[in-house]
Write an enzyme that holds these catalytic residues in place. Structure first.
Site, short mmCIF file in Angstrom:
data_model
loop_
_atom_site.label_atom_id
_atom_site.label_comp_id
_atom_site.label_asym_id
_atom_site.label_seq_id
_atom_site.Cartn_x
_atom_site.Cartn_y
_atom_site.Cartn_z
N TYR A 213 0.93 -0.98 -0.64
CA TYR A 213 0.33 -0.07 0.45
C TYR A 213 1.37 1.17 0.14
O TYR A 213 0.68 2.06 -0.73
CB TYR A 213 -1.51 0.10 0.96
CG TYR A 213 -1.63 1.40 1.40
CD1 TYR A 213 -2.39 1.95 0.43
CD2 TYR A 213 -1.57 2.09 2.35
CE1 TYR A 213 -3.43 3.01 1.09
CE2 TYR A 213 -2.06 2.95 3.14
CZ TYR A 213 -3.00 3.70 2.18
OH TYR A 213 -3.48 5.19 2.72
N LYS A 217 1.52 3.85 -3.01
CA LYS A 217 1.20 5.19 -3.03
C LYS A 217 2.40 5.89 -3.34
O LYS A 217 1.81 7.26 -3.50
CB LYS A 217 0.39 5.08 -1.22
CG LYS A 217 -0.81 4.65 -1.52
CD LYS A 217 -2.65 5.23 -1.79
CE LYS A 217 -2.32 6.87 -1.63
NZ LYS A 217 -3.45 7.01 -2.31
#
Length: 309
Positions: A213, A217
């Site tokens: 994640y 990002k």
């Protein structure tokens, strides 16, 4: 800046929000409609194959318009006629669409958090009267460093472990090749998902981020900063998001998120202990007031990290 100034700024504005069915975007939409009923229009991107499906996921009125699409697609999957209309009208874009699962399949995470950010940026550049693009990221793009961490933009290709250059195109190509190999071997859907999760973990460890994640990002931020040109870009980096602090009422949350599983487990007497330091301060976000302004201003979070380009 007083909240009344922000309410005045929002008056008559057309705002486009991605990730509209997500927890964060719902809070944002509710706040805008409550404090500024004279907002001109809210376009809400809802992941759906067509407009009928989008409307089934959202009950709209004359101000709020559900838009069928997906940021993982070129032009976000919005039909050309509607896209042209939106590009003429939109003043502000808020990109809150993301996949937030820490061990997400690498292909899904890249498609949404990396390429999705690029698709939103490309769309933003086609909006003739756009004032700003607000991109919701995460504080954990900075990794697991200790001490004071400066809130600075991530340079394109920068790696947290100081090793060789990160090439986002290479990461995308690795995913494509791995998927093709799995397809050639007639792998099941379950096998593909597992293989993509493992690939994500391997790439994360190589480049120095804590999970898929935060890594994807980070790549999304890099692309935005690298390709933005003269676009007004603001990046928010919230930490752990919990329930609402005050509005629309204290304690509202949708489902169980982040720390909630530990709190519920303790409340039910099933979790007797938790590992941690007694002096450790947990950095969490209690959603309170959502503000957007042409000059970056946030009282959105009790704890927030903001970048302006």
């Amino acid at each position: 800046m007083e909240s009344c100034c922000i309410e005045q700024f929002l008056e008559g504005k057309t705002i486009f929000i991605t990730g509209a069915t997500g927890y964060l975007a719902k809070i944002l939409t509710e706040k805008i409609l409550r404090v500024q009923p004279n907002v001109k229009k809210l376009y809400l991107l809802i992941r759906a194959p067509d407009s009928i499906s989008a409307k089934q996921r959202f009950n709209n009125d004359k101000t709020v318009f559900p838009v069928a699409g997906d940021i993982a697609c070129n032009s976000m999957g919005i039909n050309s006629e509607l896209k042209d209309e939106m590009c003429r009208e939109i003043d502000i874009i808020v990109n809150s669409a993301a996949t937030t699962r820490f061990d997400e399949s690498y292909d899904t995470a890249i498609r949404t958090n990396v390429l999705g950010a690029m698709h939103v940026l490309k769309f933003s550049k086609q909006c003739s009267k756009l004032m700003m693009l607000l991109h919701v990221s995460t504080a954990y793009v900075c990794g697991e460093k200790e001490g004071l961490i400066l809130q600075k933009p991530l340079n394109y290709g920068e790696m947290l472990n100081g090793s060789s250059h990160l090439d986002i195109d290479v990461e995308q190509k690795l995913v494509e090749e791995a998927l093709k190999d799995l397809q050639d071997r007639n792998a099941t859907e379950k096998e593909v998902t597992l293989a993509m999760r493992v690939l994500g973990i391997e790439r994360v460890r190589l480049h120095g981020w804590p999970n898929t994640y935060s890594f994807t990002k980070s790549m999304g931020e890099m692309l935005l900063g690298h390709l933005k040109e003269d676009l007004q870009l603001i990046i928010l980096r919230p930490t752990i998001i919990l329930s609402t602090y005050k509005e629309p009422f204290p304690g509202w949350i949708e489902g169980m998120r982040t720390m909630d599983t530990f709190i519920v487990g303790y409340g039910k007497g099933k979790q007797k202990l938790a590992m941690g330091g007694r002096e450790t301060i947990t950095d969490v976000v209690c959603e309170s007031v959502i503000c957007i302004y042409s000059v970056p201003y946030v009282s959105w979070y009790k704890s927030v990290h903001l970048l302006t380009f």
